[in-house]
Enzyme design. Sequence first.
Site, short mmCIF file in Angstrom:
data_model
loop_
_atom_site.label_atom_id
_atom_site.label_comp_id
_atom_site.label_asym_id
_atom_site.label_seq_id
_atom_site.Cartn_x
_atom_site.Cartn_y
_atom_site.Cartn_z
N GLN A 103 3.25 -5.88 -1.58
CA GLN A 103 3.13 -5.27 -0.26
C GLN A 103 1.90 -5.79 0.46
O GLN A 103 0.86 -6.05 -0.15
CB GLN A 103 3.04 -3.75 -0.43
CG GLN A 103 3.00 -2.96 0.86
CD GLN A 103 2.95 -1.47 0.57
OE1 GLN A 103 3.48 -1.00 -0.42
NE2 GLN A 103 2.29 -0.73 1.44
N CYS A 109 6.10 0.51 1.87
CA CYS A 109 6.52 0.52 0.48
C CYS A 109 7.99 0.89 0.35
O CYS A 109 8.68 0.46 -0.57
CB CYS A 109 5.66 1.49 -0.33
SG CYS A 109 5.64 3.18 0.30
N HIS A 264 4.22 7.77 -1.84
CA HIS A 264 4.55 6.37 -2.10
C HIS A 264 6.00 6.26 -2.56
O HIS A 264 6.55 7.17 -3.20
CB HIS A 264 3.61 5.84 -3.18
CG HIS A 264 3.56 4.35 -3.27
ND1 HIS A 264 3.36 3.53 -2.19
CD2 HIS A 264 3.68 3.52 -4.35
CE1 HIS A 264 3.33 2.26 -2.60
NE2 HIS A 264 3.53 2.24 -3.91
N ASN A 288 6.29 -0.07 -8.95
CA ASN A 288 5.41 0.12 -7.81
C ASN A 288 5.47 -1.14 -6.94
O ASN A 288 5.19 -2.24 -7.43
CB ASN A 288 3.98 0.36 -8.30
CG ASN A 288 3.02 0.68 -7.17
OD1 ASN A 288 3.31 0.46 -5.99
ND2 ASN A 288 1.85 1.19 -7.52
N TRP A 290 3.47 -2.35 -5.04
CA TRP A 290 2.20 -3.06 -4.98
C TRP A 290 2.13 -4.19 -6.01
O TRP A 290 1.26 -5.06 -5.94
CB TRP A 290 1.03 -2.10 -5.23
CG TRP A 290 0.82 -1.10 -4.13
CD1 TRP A 290 1.45 -1.06 -2.92
CD2 TRP A 290 -0.10 0.00 -4.14
NE1 TRP A 290 1.00 0.01 -2.18
CE2 TRP A 290 0.04 0.67 -2.90
CE3 TRP A 290 -1.02 0.47 -5.06
CZ2 TRP A 290 -0.71 1.79 -2.57
CZ3 TRP A 290 -1.77 1.60 -4.73
CH2 TRP A 290 -1.62 2.25 -3.50
#
Length: 698
Positions: A103, A109, A264, A288, A290
């Site tokens: 990201q 997200c 998130h 995730n 990220w």
Amino acid sequence: MPFRQLFCIRQQKRKRQQWRPSKTKSFAEPNKLSQQNYHNLLAECLKKGCLFEDLSFPADVRSIGTGPFLQKLPQKIQWKRPHELHKNPIFYSTNKKRLALCQGLIENCWFLAAVEALTFHEDILFNVVPQNQSFERKKYAGIFHFKFWHFGEWIDVVIDDRLPVNEAGQLVFLSSVYKNLFWGALLEKAYAKLCGSYEDLQIGQVSEALVDFTGGVNMTIKLADAPPDLWDILTRATYSSSLMGCQTHAGPTRVLANGLVAGHAYGVTGIRKVTCKHGPENLVRLRNPWGKVEWKGDWSDSSGKWELLSPKEKILLRRNSDDGEFWMSLEDLKIHFVDLMICKLTPDLMSQEDGKKWMCSTHFGKWIKGSTAGGRLKNFRGSFWMNPQYLLKVLQGNGSKRSLYSCSVLVSLIQKHSGKHRNRVPHLHIGLSLYKVKRISHDNNKKLPPSFFIWNSPLGQSLFVNNREVTQDFRLPPGTYVVVPSTLEPHQESEFILRIFSRKHSLRELGGDSSCVLSKEIVDKHEDCEEFFSKYFDQYPEINAVQLQRILNSIAWTSMSDHQNYGMRFSLDACRSILALLDLNSTGTLSIQEFRFLWKKLLLYQEVFQKKDTHQLGTLDQSELRVAMQETGISLSNELCKLLTIRYGNPDLKITFENFACFMLRVELMMEAFYNMSKDGKGIYLLESEWMMMTLYS
């Protein structure tokens, strides 16, 4: 192709004619955003020897956004093409064995979680991300295109490949851990163009992006009130290749003590029922967006829970790298996450029916102030009847006795605001109500009067949500019904799309034009085999090698392209080898869950095998073997291919389908075991017991 798709209950429905974007005429002939024709523009640029510049989504701040979002950007933004950022850019690679997207500055997200769910279903991914695009000089003109399902129709979005970077030449928004891989960044740019700007991607739901990638139907489960059969729902969702994501509890985005991020979105990348010393445990795998920061509780990478599993199962499932992907129990998922979003590609996810055909009817409507915007029934009984009304006739479906008494009907309502920018107008609270009515004459096209809604109650609960889409499942006896979509308050204006799915029905608008109704049927090509498998496993919940051989050899392994059958047979030794590879619990048997994935793998291997068997002899030589392996994303040296031909081939060094299938299963298993055990991609460390388990029983 990662073997994790087999062990984590994912399927690619490559040979099943399900309700998918690739099967619809609208996908084959999508509308052109801004009237831009990709193929014409590409040909024109190649002819002129110039690089495409998209004036409708220019390489300047107008495409990024306005207001507070601009304050997050680096001081000096530049727009550069991939060739300016890397000496060898590539568009997409099937050889990357790990999720590779990260990201950027946008708080999207939700979008990235949906993209990552998409990557586990390459057949769907390649619909959205056409693969006949590259950075090769002869085919490259700085122009790319992507396809999205946008409010009931497929849209082809054309972009140039100029991407915003900071002074150091790093991508400001979505990027990849592989610095020369650009399909993700270009996909995000195309979606930003569709939504209005990069800024319009800041806030959203995973479910929205999943529907835009597939044209599927979204279902949101509130985990605090999760149904008791949640694990069965997840299992059926995975069997049907549904895409899934989940959301943590709302709040400022921050990393909690347990490793999760508040407010998130996460992608659901797999599920697995494991056998511990104290009994079975249902696990869910998440990622995730990220690309880092993971769960620290039970079944995390460092959890002691893994010691409760067999060495083989621990090796194949446990992860040892901080890549953002992790396992957790279903119970922990229900505690720490608020919503589970499932994008259903097959309408029968919730019904557990094995019918052969589904119908989908779609109608486009509007709520207009003073005309068709009547608000909900509870507070506005006098104006509720003004809302659009749709006459639904549920008919007996597939001829089964069950459909005589009740039929599964799924209703989806999507709101659509006018305007270029996705986030400029907030969502309304929308809902739908369903009423049972007496038979209405075909000639009577009038709306039901206010008195009907005063004296009759809707079936089930009328749900109103502040989301783009609301869906409800019903079990209805064959008969006549009326569907009423509405906003929470009267006089609220918006366009909407109403979709109805059932085995068999008819739909028309009361008091309106019924010519807008579209219908299509969904046929499962392999329904006979699936029915056979289900009946067999009802009799034998776990099968041994002899029974596996009996099942595989009872199937007519005919080709998709009408090739001959080749006499494909599986020996008992081959079945023992297959069973040992897939028997994660070391029971000496396969469950129906494990067998279904074997079946899907074999269908994929058969397709690749027959495609590369150019002489149609029923065997592959060394060169054909190497090409077939590359088709599945595995690249080996000539020397190793030669050794494999000697190991798995017959005396003439030809490889049969049986040996090809056993070989591919083994290669994918060992590759996945290596990636799961390796912390740096260079080597692994195993205990003696683990090594013996992997080498002797697999």
